[in-house]
Enzyme design. Structure first.
Site, mmCIF file in Angstrom:
data_model
loop_
_atom_site.group_PDB
_atom_site.id
_atom_site.type_symbol
_atom_site.label_atom_id
_atom_site.label_comp_id
_atom_site.label_asym_id
_atom_site.label_seq_id
_atom_site.Cartn_x
_atom_site.Cartn_y
_atom_site.Cartn_z
ATOM 1 N N ASP B 11 -107.540 -32.815 -33.971
ATOM 2 C CA ASP B 11 -106.102 -32.510 -33.892
ATOM 3 C C ASP B 11 -105.561 -33.163 -32.620
ATOM 4 O O ASP B 11 -105.589 -32.570 -31.541
ATOM 5 C CB ASP B 11 -105.900 -30.991 -33.863
ATOM 6 C CG ASP B 11 -104.426 -30.625 -33.807
ATOM 7 O OD1 ASP B 11 -103.599 -31.391 -34.327
ATOM 8 O OD2 ASP B 11 -104.099 -29.568 -33.220
ATOM 9 N N GLU B 71 -105.534 -35.016 -39.332
ATOM 10 C CA GLU B 71 -104.304 -34.752 -40.071
ATOM 11 C C GLU B 71 -103.345 -35.912 -39.865
ATOM 12 O O GLU B 71 -103.282 -36.465 -38.758
ATOM 13 C CB GLU B 71 -103.672 -33.454 -39.530
ATOM 14 C CG GLU B 71 -103.026 -32.597 -40.585
ATOM 15 C CD GLU B 71 -102.526 -31.279 -40.017
ATOM 16 O OE1 GLU B 71 -103.284 -30.294 -40.069
ATOM 17 O OE2 GLU B 71 -101.384 -31.225 -39.531
ATOM 18 N N ASP B 143 -105.274 -25.249 -31.465
ATOM 19 C CA ASP B 143 -105.671 -26.655 -31.571
ATOM 20 C C ASP B 143 -107.001 -26.808 -32.304
ATOM 21 O O ASP B 143 -107.161 -27.664 -33.173
ATOM 22 C CB ASP B 143 -105.835 -27.293 -30.178
ATOM 23 C CG ASP B 143 -104.503 -27.431 -29.462
ATOM 24 O OD1 ASP B 143 -103.505 -27.706 -30.136
ATOM 25 O OD2 ASP B 143 -104.484 -27.261 -28.227
#
Lengths: 166, 166
Positions: B11, B71, B143
């Protein structure tokens, strides 16, 4: 004799990243080399970032610059382009840091002003002045001219910092 | 016995980059580790990018994941933030590529759907489901929960690719 400071200038892009190297010796500038490192648009993004970073590290190891300089990025394009440029810029700025070099950042109009004398010069004017300032460079592509321009700009500003006028 | 595939989920962020590692063994998921790599906001940008890349390479060398997942980034923020996030994302995606891993990219709503079952779940629902799916993870920060979530998502999708339904 004044020691030469070798400077690498960088013009980051995901497909083509221009680089240009100059030696700054006292008031004189001397051309060393320039080129473009590229990533293959057919490959995955992570692989492309790896190509740019590794090719640039090879250039740094080959020429051994002492300092690096890069133009600040415009962010007024579309967000997807900004993100892509940001990723390329990240791995490009990383390379000199991996080699232990400091990286100076300069606004585009400051670079133009230090090369052409005005902040709103176009790309062709910059390329012509780069070739006049560095006659041994021969014909340079736009990416590499921008990279040499930011290297020259850094040479000017670091000299001012070394010998402040005030 | 089916071989475990070790997956690192990421992330990216310039200040905090979450990471989470899971083993995927047949239909089962097993928690390995999670954490956050950070850069020092007092340092130069290039140094900060170097810190993120190097710390993440240490994590990859320590745990030896086989594949990586991240992502896809939203780009609807302000352009300066997008550029900064892009630079962090560049050096983060670079780390698994440097280690020879492939990096899968997943849209945020696909990640949420594969964890919570719906594409519009909020961060707390994702974190709760991550802890339920990986009971050994204990309490995870936001996170790291997002990083574990994308690793779990990758485990699901790579299984579907291995055994297509059609």
């Amino acid at each position: 004799m004044t020691k030469a400071i070798r400077i690498i200038g960088l013009d980051p892009g995901l497909r083509n990243t221009g680089w240009g190297i100059v030696d700054s010796i006292g008031n004189r500038l001397s051309y060393v080399a320039h080129g473009v490192v590229q990533s293959n648009a057919q490959d995955d993004l992570a692989q492309r970032l790896c190509q740019l970073n590794q090719e640039l590290l090879k250039v740094i190891n080959l020429y051994g610059p002492h300092e690096a300089a890069v133009e600040e990025t415009f962010v007024n394009k579309n967000p997807a382009s900004t993100l892509k440029l940001g990723m390329a810029r990240g791995v490009i700025l990383l390379a000199p840091a991996q080699a232990g070099l400091t990286v100076g950042e300069y606004a585009a109009n400051r670079v133009k002003k230090s090369i052409v004398g005005v902040g709103h010069a176009d790309k062709n004017q910059v390329a012509l002045m780069v070739q006049r300032l560095l006659p041994n460079s021969g014909i340079v592509t736009a990416d590499a001219a921008d990279a040499l321009a930011v290297a020259i700009c850094h040479a000017h500003y670091r000299r001012i910092q070394d010998f402040p006028l005030s």
